[in-house]
Motif scaffolding. Sequence first.
Motif, PDB file in Angstrom:
ATOM      1  N   ILE A 141       3.187   0.411   4.074  1.00 16.56           N
ATOM      2  CA  ILE A 141       2.361   1.238   4.952  1.00 16.56           C
ATOM      3  C   ILE A 141       1.040   0.488   5.213  1.00 16.56           C
ATOM      4  O   ILE A 141       0.486  -0.067   4.250  1.00 16.56           O
ATOM      5  CB  ILE A 141       2.029   2.587   4.268  1.00 16.56           C
ATOM      6  N   ALA A 142       0.429   0.433   6.325  1.00 15.99           N
ATOM      7  CA  ALA A 142       0.929   1.010   7.554  1.00 15.99           C
ATOM      8  C   ALA A 142       1.258  -0.117   8.539  1.00 15.99           C
ATOM      9  O   ALA A 142       0.545  -1.121   8.596  1.00 15.99           O
ATOM     10  CB  ALA A 142      -0.134   1.925   8.163  1.00 15.99           C
ATOM     11  N   HIS A 171     -15.917  -0.141   5.079  1.00 15.75           N
ATOM     12  CA  HIS A 171     -14.618   0.193   5.681  1.00 15.75           C
ATOM     13  C   HIS A 171     -14.552   1.692   6.027  1.00 15.75           C
ATOM     14  O   HIS A 171     -13.848   2.099   6.943  1.00 15.75           O
ATOM     15  CB  HIS A 171     -13.554  -0.190   4.644  1.00 15.75           C
ATOM     16  N   TRP A 197     -12.824   4.548   8.843  1.00 13.28           N
ATOM     17  CA  TRP A 197     -11.712   5.358   8.356  1.00 13.28           C
ATOM     18  C   TRP A 197     -12.224   6.433   7.407  1.00 13.28           C
ATOM     19  O   TRP A 197     -13.254   6.237   6.780  1.00 13.28           O
ATOM     20  CB  TRP A 197     -10.725   4.460   7.568  1.00 13.28           C
ATOM     21  N   ASP A 254      -4.694  -0.914  -1.701  1.00 11.50           N
ATOM     22  CA  ASP A 254      -6.026  -0.790  -1.156  1.00 11.50           C
ATOM     23  C   ASP A 254      -6.879  -0.297  -2.317  1.00 11.50           C
ATOM     24  O   ASP A 254      -6.480   0.659  -3.015  1.00 11.50           O
ATOM     25  CB  ASP A 254      -5.971   0.302  -0.066  1.00 11.50           C
ATOM     26  N   PHE A 311      -1.988   7.286   1.481  1.00  8.20           N
ATOM     27  CA  PHE A 311      -1.305   6.978   2.742  1.00  8.20           C
ATOM     28  C   PHE A 311      -0.026   7.804   2.914  1.00  8.20           C
ATOM     29  O   PHE A 311       0.705   7.620   3.882  1.00  8.20           O
ATOM     30  CB  PHE A 311      -0.973   5.485   2.832  1.00  8.20           C
ATOM     31  N   LEU A 317      -5.700   9.679   3.937  1.00  8.71           N
ATOM     32  CA  LEU A 317      -5.434   9.005   5.229  1.00  8.71           C
ATOM     33  C   LEU A 317      -3.920   9.016   5.416  1.00  8.71           C
ATOM     34  O   LEU A 317      -3.263   7.990   5.505  1.00  8.71           O
ATOM     35  CB  LEU A 317      -6.019   7.577   5.195  1.00  8.71           C
ATOM     36  N   ASP A 356       0.783  -1.252   0.000  1.00 13.29           N
ATOM     37  CA  ASP A 356       0.000   0.000   0.000  1.00 13.29           C
ATOM     38  C   ASP A 356       0.814   1.302   0.000  1.00 13.29           C
ATOM     39  O   ASP A 356       0.472   2.236   0.752  1.00 13.29           O
ATOM     40  CB  ASP A 356      -0.963   0.027   1.203  1.00 13.29           C
ATOM     41  N   TYR A 403      -1.514  -1.888  10.620  1.00 12.20           N
ATOM     42  CA  TYR A 403      -2.705  -2.396   9.937  1.00 12.20           C
ATOM     43  C   TYR A 403      -2.315  -3.329   8.801  1.00 12.20           C
ATOM     44  O   TYR A 403      -2.199  -4.541   8.993  1.00 12.20           O
ATOM     45  CB  TYR A 403      -3.589  -1.216   9.470  1.00 12.20           C
ATOM     46  N   CYS A 404      -2.104  -2.772   7.630  1.00 15.19           N
ATOM     47  CA  CYS A 404      -1.925  -3.654   6.472  1.00 15.19           C
ATOM     48  C   CYS A 404      -0.590  -4.390   6.486  1.00 15.19           C
ATOM     49  O   CYS A 404      -0.505  -5.527   6.032  1.00 15.19           O
ATOM     50  CB  CYS A 404      -2.122  -2.855   5.190  1.00 15.19           C
ATOM     51  N   TYR A 450      -7.231  -5.630   4.936  1.00 21.37           N
ATOM     52  CA  TYR A 450      -5.947  -5.186   5.476  1.00 21.37           C
ATOM     53  C   TYR A 450      -4.772  -6.000   4.917  1.00 21.37           C
ATOM     54  O   TYR A 450      -3.696  -5.473   4.687  1.00 21.37           O
ATOM     55  CB  TYR A 450      -5.942  -5.278   7.007  1.00 21.37           C
ATOM     56  N   HIS A 502     -10.695   6.698   1.533  1.00 22.39           N
ATOM     57  CA  HIS A 502      -9.331   6.665   0.987  1.00 22.39           C
ATOM     58  C   HIS A 502      -9.217   5.542  -0.031  1.00 22.39           C
ATOM     59  O   HIS A 502      -9.985   4.572   0.024  1.00 22.39           O
ATOM     60  CB  HIS A 502      -8.298   6.436   2.116  1.00 22.39           C
TER      61      HIS A 502
HETATM   62  C1  VGL Z   1      -4.567   0.871   6.138  1.00 19.87           C
HETATM   63  C2  VGL Z   1      -5.905   1.902   7.674  1.00 19.87           C
HETATM   64  C3  VGL Z   1      -6.990   1.783   6.849  1.00 19.87           C
HETATM   65  C4  VGL Z   1      -3.205   0.390   5.779  1.00 19.87           C
HETATM   66  C5  VGL Z   1      -5.631   0.735   5.303  1.00 19.87           C
HETATM   67  O1  VGL Z   1      -2.861   0.370   4.576  1.00 19.87           O
HETATM   68  O2  VGL Z   1      -2.469  -0.015   6.688  1.00 19.87           O
HETATM   69  N1  VGL Z   1      -4.709   1.452   7.329  1.00 19.87           N
HETATM   70  N2  VGL Z   1      -6.838   1.195   5.671  1.00 19.87           N
END
Ligand code: VGL
Length: 182
Positions: free
Chosen positions: A122-123, A54, A58, A46, A13, A19, A8, A126-127, A95, A61
């Motif tokens: 990233i991040a 989702h 959040w 994503d 991001f 985001l 991602d 999470y992912c 994720y 995004h």
């Molecule tokens: C992500 C929060 C929401 C990520 C994706 O890529 O880690 N974080 N959606």
Amino acid sequence: MKALIIVDVQNDFCPGGALAVPYGDKVVPVINQLSNKFPLVVASKDWHPEDSTHFGKWPVHCVAGTKGAELHAGLKTIHIHETLLKGTSGKDDGYSAFEASNLDFAEYLRKKGVTQLYVTGIATEYCVKATALDSLSNGFETFLITDAIEGVRAKEGDVEAALKEMMQKGVKMISSSELQHI
Ligand code: VGL
């Protein structure tokens, strides 16, 4: 055989995105230095529909097909063999890169003879974490490249907790400098 997953590294991001992860774009030069060292490189994106559930959790995004969902313009893409799209159903968070809807990532890696997966992107909480843990549960020896990841840092300690959880479950930590001569 080793493979690199770039999770991602998308405009939304990075600073200025919907985001934005503080310093999200810092991963770009590190990943660029690494991608030609791996025989197989895969990137995830994503890729949500506009009305994804989702977005109850959040800000909107990475809507499929938008500028925010594009990979960061500085990321070298010539070494990327496949792009995985995730979070596409409108009902899933997506994720993990192993939840991609356009390719069975685990099967793809196995068919290519991959045994070790190196995770970047990233991040962190999470992912990146979800991808690293799914990599382990799919039987891959899993490495996290610690200077090629960035966290959302919504709460203090979140990144540290995520790193600890990954380590305790068996993810190995490595820095990009240790990979210069692989
Ligand atoms: C992500 C929060 C929401 C990520 C994706 O890529 O880690 N974080 N959606």
